[in-house]
Enzyme design. Structure first.
Site, short mmCIF file in Angstrom:
data_model
loop_
_atom_site.label_atom_id
_atom_site.label_comp_id
_atom_site.label_asym_id
_atom_site.label_seq_id
_atom_site.Cartn_x
_atom_site.Cartn_y
_atom_site.Cartn_z
CG ASN A 210 6.38 -1.15 -3.48
OD1 ASN A 210 6.36 -2.37 -3.32
ND2 ASN A 210 4.88 -0.84 -4.16
N PRO A 305 -7.11 5.00 -5.17
CG PRO A 305 -7.71 3.03 -6.34
CD PRO A 305 -6.82 4.04 -6.50
CG ASP A 306 -7.32 3.45 1.65
OD1 ASP A 306 -6.75 1.91 1.83
OD2 ASP A 306 -6.60 4.24 3.19
CG PHE A 323 0.00 -6.81 6.15
CD1 PHE A 323 -0.94 -7.82 6.30
CD2 PHE A 323 1.22 -7.38 6.17
CE1 PHE A 323 -0.49 -8.96 6.66
CE2 PHE A 323 1.02 -8.97 6.75
CZ PHE A 323 0.38 -9.34 6.19
CE LYS A 337 -0.37 3.22 7.51
NZ LYS A 337 0.99 2.93 7.09
CE LYS A 341 -4.83 2.04 5.12
NZ LYS A 341 -4.97 1.93 3.73
O1 PMT Z 1 6.23 -9.09 -0.51
P1 PMT Z 1 7.35 -8.98 0.60
O2 PMT Z 1 8.53 -8.91 -0.10
O3 PMT Z 1 6.74 -10.13 0.93
O4 PMT Z 1 6.57 -7.64 1.60
C1 PMT Z 1 5.80 -7.93 2.21
C2 PMT Z 1 5.92 -6.67 3.01
C3 PMT Z 1 6.09 -6.04 3.70
C4 PMT Z 1 5.12 -5.42 1.55
C5 PMT Z 1 3.97 -6.82 3.64
O5 PMT Z 1 4.44 -7.34 4.78
C6 PMT Z 1 2.99 -5.33 3.99
O6 PMT Z 1 3.90 -4.71 5.00
N1 PMT Z 1 2.53 -5.04 3.40
C7 PMT Z 1 1.72 -3.56 3.32
C8 PMT Z 1 2.93 -2.43 2.88
C9 PMT Z 1 2.28 -1.11 2.96
O7 PMT Z 1 3.19 -0.55 3.76
O8 PMT Z 1 0.99 -0.57 2.71
P2 PMT Z 1 0.41 1.05 3.72
O9 PMT Z 1 1.04 0.89 4.95
O10 PMT Z 1 0.69 2.13 2.30
O11 PMT Z 1 -0.99 0.83 3.89
C10 PMT Z 1 -1.55 -0.52 4.81
C11 PMT Z 1 -2.78 -0.87 4.07
O12 PMT Z 1 -3.46 -0.78 3.62
C12 PMT Z 1 -2.68 -2.08 3.76
O13 PMT Z 1 -2.78 -3.29 3.54
C13 PMT Z 1 -2.23 -1.59 2.58
O14 PMT Z 1 -2.49 -3.25 0.88
C14 PMT Z 1 -3.69 -1.33 2.17
N2 PMT Z 1 -3.96 -0.18 1.11
C15 PMT Z 1 -2.70 0.71 1.23
C16 PMT Z 1 -3.25 1.37 -0.39
C17 PMT Z 1 -3.63 1.44 -0.92
N3 PMT Z 1 -4.68 3.31 -2.13
N4 PMT Z 1 -4.83 0.52 -0.88
C18 PMT Z 1 -4.40 -0.27 0.36
O15 PMT Z 1 -5.11 -1.08 0.10
#
Ligand code: PMT
Length: 396
Positions: A210, A305-306, A323, A337, A341
């Site tokens: 991504n 895995p999450d 995030f 979210k 979580k």
């Molecule tokens: O890296 P940059 O270009 O500076 O951009 C920053 C960012 C936009 C990536 C950052 O600010 C951000 O938003 N990160 C989270 C991205 C996201 O879409 O997360 P998510 O909605 O898929 O997941 C929610 C949370 O669970 C996140 O904290 C993620 O790290 C965590 N997660 C998600 C999936 C997974 N399998 N394991 C996780 O731990």
């Protein structure tokens, strides 16, 4: 009185048109109660006079290695001994080359070599000079030596060209110094941060990833270090330099990130999941390059895995911060979210205004409600996030 009152700074100026910004910077420091001692190179004196800096700092300015005003003619030792930090702003390409090679042939470079305190530099130069292989090498060496780099930024330059190399604005430099000299909000805390994208291989040369650059996660790691924390940064593939003082673990896939995080989560006080983790991986990754065919090709995906949810579900979890990058319905999706979580704090941003950019805006969701962090450089946003986390931990 501010939290910076009584802090002692040595402000070094080297030759560059950005030297005029050092005047405004000195004013900001003095206004915040910081004791500012100014040292200028000969070239700096061509751009701005010592009289100006003396008037703004309220103290004599030093320019000469042989200055007899200092005890035993030891200006190169004495001038930094009662200081908390040296900041060189502007730092020219030439001065950074000197620092990288340990050269000491004028007062400022000798002071830097003889210091016992942290040294920060704010580079200021033409874009070609910044991108020159020699400067790139020197910057890497400075980072390895633990010298803190503040900037530069990209933009219009005094020479009429555009690009990387502008010195940060006085307000940005002031904030960066305040973060270094201010209260150590996370002193003694172990902070685990994930950053960047993950990469899920399809075959030996192709994969699913991504647009995360890692900038936000690296800024969070930097801000946690400034706040006195011990930081481990688990990073997906990025082109970024490791923040000085962080232990960095490079991973590629979400499952590798999961393993690296789980190996450290129990020993951490705070876990901040900034990485954009792939939700799925490819089933049956090929160990050769897939050949082009004529029919459709199907890729089977299985859930990863999450990581964040797994850490939050530990018996004694660290303080977990998630995030969320959303393209719409930021508030509703982010709150869902956080609940799903089971984490105390979630930082939400708009995906289209966060990925890859140098700045960001966050909405924080916690038990108390919603807190807006207005758009600013990612490092400034990260410092506010760290202050919010420290505030929540204090109340626990
Ligand atoms: O890296 P940059 O270009 O500076 O951009 C920053 C960012 C936009 C990536 C950052 O600010 C951000 O938003 N990160 C989270 C991205 C996201 O879409 O997360 P998510 O909605 O898929 O997941 C929610 C949370 O669970 C996140 O904290 C993620 O790290 C965590 N997660 C998600 C999936 C997974 N399998 N394991 C996780 O731990």
């Amino acid at each position: 009185m501010t939290s910076l009152s009584g802090k002692r700074l040595l402000l070094g100026l080297t030759g560059g048109i950005a030297a005029y910004k050092a005047a405004a910077l000195a004013r900001l420091f003095v206004k915040a109660g910081i004791d500012v001692r100014v040292v200028m190179t000969e070239a700096a004196c061509r751009f701005i006079t010592p009289v100006t800096m003396q008037a703004l700092s309220g103290q004599p300015v030093y320019t000469d290695l042989w200055d007899a005003r200092v005890r035993d003619n030891m200006a190169h030792i004495e001038l930094s001994r009662d200081r908390d930090l040296i900041l060189v702003a502007p730092a020219s390409a030439d001065f950074m080359a000197k620092l990288a090679n340990g050269e000491a042939n004028d007062l400022l470079s000798t002071l830097c070599l003889a210091r016992r305190i942290p040294l920060a530099v704010a580079p200021a130069m033409n874009v070609e000079m910044w991108e020159n292989a020699a400067t790139v090498r020197n910057v890497a060496r400075l980072r390895e030596d633990g010298i803190i780099l503040m900037g530069p930024a990209a933009g219009d330059q005094a020479c009429g060209e555009t690009g990387m190399g502008r010195m940060l604005e006085p307000e940005e430099l002031f904030e960066a110094v305040a973060a270094l000299l201010g209260p150590r909000l996370l002193k003694g805390k172990k902070v685990l941060v994930t950053a960047g994208p993950t990469y899920e291989p399809i075959d030996t040369v192709r994969g699913i990833t991504n647009q995360s650059s890692g900038k936000m996660g690296y800024a969070v790691a930097q801000a946690a270090i400034e706040a006195g924390a011990e930081v481990t940064l688990v990073s997906g593939p990025t082109a970024l330099a490791t923040p000085a003082g962080a232990v960095r673990m490079d991973v590629r896939s979400a499952r590798e990130m999961h393993d690296a995080v789980m190996a450290r989560a129990k020993a951490s006080d705070i876990f901040i999941a900034v990485a954009a983790v792939a939700d799925y991986h490819v089933v049956g990754e090929k160990s050769h390059k897939i050949k082009r065919g004529t029919g459709n090709l199907f890729i089977e995906l299985a859930p990863n895995p999450d990581i964040l949810a797994t850490v939050a579900a530990l018996k004694k979890p660290p303080f977990c911060v998630g995030f969320a990058a959303e393209t719409e319905n930021l508030r509703a999706n982010a709150q869902a979210k956080r609940k799903h979580k089971k984490i105390p704090l979630l930082a939400a941003n708009l995906a289209q205004e966060a990925f890859g950019r140098d700045d960001n805006a966050l909405t924080l969701f916690d038990d108390k409600g919603q807190h807006e962090l207005k758009r600013a450089a990612k490092i400034a946003i990260a410092r506010q996030l760290i202050a919010h986390i420290a505030g929540m931990l204090k109340k626990r």
